[in-house]
Design an enzyme around this catalytic site. Structure first.
Site, short mmCIF file in Angstrom:
data_model
loop_
_atom_site.label_atom_id
_atom_site.label_comp_id
_atom_site.label_asym_id
_atom_site.label_seq_id
_atom_site.Cartn_x
_atom_site.Cartn_y
_atom_site.Cartn_z
N ASP A 1 0.85 -0.90 0.01
CA ASP A 1 0.24 -0.04 0.19
C ASP A 1 0.52 1.13 -0.06
O ASP A 1 1.61 1.42 1.23
CB ASP A 1 -0.69 -0.11 1.23
CG ASP A 1 -2.00 1.42 1.16
OD1 ASP A 1 -2.97 0.80 2.11
OD2 ASP A 1 -1.35 2.27 1.03
N ASP B 1 -3.83 2.26 -5.38
CA ASP B 1 -1.93 2.96 -4.64
C ASP B 1 -2.71 1.14 -4.20
O ASP B 1 -1.50 0.97 -3.07
CB ASP B 1 -1.95 3.55 -3.62
CG ASP B 1 -2.52 3.70 -2.44
OD1 ASP B 1 -4.17 2.47 -2.72
OD2 ASP B 1 -2.04 4.42 -1.19
N GLU B 2 -3.55 0.03 -4.05
CA GLU B 2 -2.33 -0.91 -3.79
C GLU B 2 -2.97 -2.16 -4.03
O GLU B 2 -3.47 -2.12 -5.11
CB GLU B 2 -4.42 -1.15 -2.57
CG GLU B 2 -3.91 -0.59 -1.09
CD GLU B 2 -5.62 -0.95 -0.52
OE1 GLU B 2 -5.78 -2.35 -0.37
OE2 GLU B 2 -6.56 -0.35 -0.27
P1 TTP Z 1 -5.20 5.03 0.82
O1 TTP Z 1 -4.35 4.40 0.55
O2 TTP Z 1 -6.50 4.46 1.88
O3 TTP Z 1 -4.84 6.26 1.82
P2 TTP Z 1 -3.73 6.98 1.23
O4 TTP Z 1 -2.20 6.12 0.55
O5 TTP Z 1 -4.16 8.27 1.00
O6 TTP Z 1 -2.76 6.61 2.84
P3 TTP Z 1 -1.71 5.93 3.87
O7 TTP Z 1 -0.56 6.03 4.02
O8 TTP Z 1 -2.97 5.72 5.14
O9 TTP Z 1 -2.25 4.42 3.12
O10 TTP Z 1 -6.18 5.75 -0.63
C1 TTP Z 1 -5.45 6.00 -1.85
C2 TTP Z 1 -5.29 7.26 -2.29
O11 TTP Z 1 -7.51 7.22 -2.54
C3 TTP Z 1 -5.61 8.40 -1.26
O12 TTP Z 1 -4.11 8.48 -1.52
C4 TTP Z 1 -6.54 9.36 -2.52
C5 TTP Z 1 -7.83 8.61 -2.51
N1 TTP Z 1 -8.49 8.64 -0.75
C6 TTP Z 1 -9.48 9.57 -1.76
O13 TTP Z 1 -9.49 10.26 -3.11
N2 TTP Z 1 -11.03 9.42 -0.91
C7 TTP Z 1 -10.92 8.75 0.32
O14 TTP Z 1 -11.81 8.30 0.83
C8 TTP Z 1 -9.36 7.69 0.38
C9 TTP Z 1 -9.64 7.30 1.53
C10 TTP Z 1 -8.99 7.79 -0.27
CA CA Z 2 -2.23 4.38 0.33
#
Ligand code: TTP
Ligand code: CA
Length: 357
Positions: free
Chosen positions: A13, A111-112
């Site tokens: 992730d 991103d996963e």
């Molecule tokens: P996530 O992997 O949930 O969050 P992140 O990568 O920003 O942070 P983390 O380090 O905790 O993993 O989400 C991936 C991307 O998806 C995030 O950068 C932006 C988008 N996103 C949204 O647009 N709205 C949302 O509610 C979420 C959870 C994510």
């Molecule tokens: Ca993430």
């Protein structure tokens, strides 16, 4: 004696993904609270936060928070609108690094990704590969990620979230139940605020409470309760979809709050449609089957699929089928998650032009 093959699953992730991409492109933002999302308009803006850099999170800002609240918490933050094409490009670069390993991979969001590392033969080899992936991704994109490795998808996913940013958490099979036990129930993917409340009213706060609460779970959630109990023990039979090339392209979204609102559901489905179609086009694949998955409040999950006669890459076909299948799955119950999968994929023929003719 038969030896059961134990799986080794990796979940990767990216860290504060959208914000990190922006900070990578603008080094002057390093170490600053960066917030990606709607325009805050000096505190009066509507819309929500997409994500926040780890510096901004110290102010309490997080994804899906109203942008006006983010502004109140962090008026000195740097607010940027999302630049989706750039995030999609960064995502493709990361995916290319993962695919180059040759292990089955399944991208589950922008991103996963899951990788099935069973063939590495052991956790030591899997760890070496994970460290190598982290440094390759950093070298190629300048971005950090967090990785979890475990005996199932659910353990790998919870492990990747365990130490962030730039984390690496490895939980071998025999440690999985003990690793999960002290964590709050919310850490299990799919448990939202509502199930959390319902579990709390039954006195269950930690995953360990679920592990020892099969009877209560069965009483409250029926079949869904048994599924939840297995997940709490780290048992999750679902496979990493891709073997060699992708066997399917799928995306899913869990709602912040369970919803029955047809407009919200349709709008979210539209995002999933654009997302799976982008990957399909990038891979130059064609598909025959569209499957929609719906998880209702209470953990019951249903899927419905439809196959067309000829392989196609037409987004209109995806759109028509996805919305129709979703409508068929709407029930009186609210919905926690919807997913969309394209399968029966056909790889591009060698020498095929980009126009597919
Ligand atoms: P996530 O992997 O949930 O969050 P992140 O990568 O920003 O942070 P983390 O380090 O905790 O993993 O989400 C991936 C991307 O998806 C995030 O950068 C932006 C988008 N996103 C949204 O647009 N709205 C949302 O509610 C979420 C959870 C994510
Ligand atoms: Ca993430």
């Amino acid at each position: 004696m038969t030896v059961e093959t134990k799986r080794i699953i990796l979940h990767l992730d990216m860290d504060s993904f959208y914000a990190s991409v922006e900070m990578q492109r603008r080094p002057d933002l390093a170490g600053k609270p960066v917030i990606i999302g709607a325009d805050p308009k000096g505190g009066t803006g509507r819309g929500v936060v997409a994500t926040a850099s780890y510096e901004a999170r110290k102010y309490g800002v997080h994804s899906a928070m109203p942008i006006s609240k983010a502004y109140a918490l962090c008026p000195g933050g740097i607010y940027l609108p999302p630049d989706f094409p750039r995030y999609a490009a960064a995502s493709s670069e990361v995916m290319a690094v993962l695919r180059a390993t040759g292990f089955p991979s399944e991208q589950v969001s922008i991103d996963e990704t899951f990788l099935d590392l069973t063939a590495t033969g052991g956790y030591r080899q899997a760890e070496t590969l994970a460290r190598d992936l982290k440094s390759k991704i950093r070298a190629q994109t300048g971005l950090t990620c967090s990785i979890g490795i475990g005996p199932s998808k659910v353990v790998a996913k919870i492990a990747s979230d365990y130490r962030k940013p730039d984390g690496l958490t490895i939980i071998p099979d025999q440690e999985a139940a003990a690793f999960l036990a002290p964590l709050p129930v919310r850490k299990i993917p799919g448990i939202g605020p509502k199930t959390e409340k319902e579990l709390e009213s039954a006195g269950m706060r930690t995953i360990g409470d679920l592990q020892s609460g099969l009877e209560v779970l069965l009483g409250r959630f029926g079949k869904g309760g048994a599924a939840l109990h297995s997940l709490a023990l780290g048992i999750d039979g679902s496979e990493v979809a891709g073997r060699g090339g992708p066997r399917s392209i799928s995306r899913e979204t869990t709602f912040e709050q369970d919803t029955g609102d047809p407009e919200t559901l349709a709008a979210t489905m539209e995002e999933l449609i654009l997302d799976v179609h982008r990957t399909l086009a990038e891979e130059k694949y064609r598909f025959r089957t569209v499957t929609v998955k719906v998880r209702y409040t209470g953990f019951i999950t249903k899927t419905k699929a439809h196959s067309v006669q000829h392989y196609t890459d037409d987004i209109r076909t995806i759109r028509t089928l996805a919305h129709a299948l979703l409508r068929d799955l709407l029930a009186d119950r609210k919905i926690r998650l919807i997913g969309l999968r394209l399968s029966d994929l056909e790889a591009p023929a060698r020498g095929q032009t980009t126009l597919g003719i």
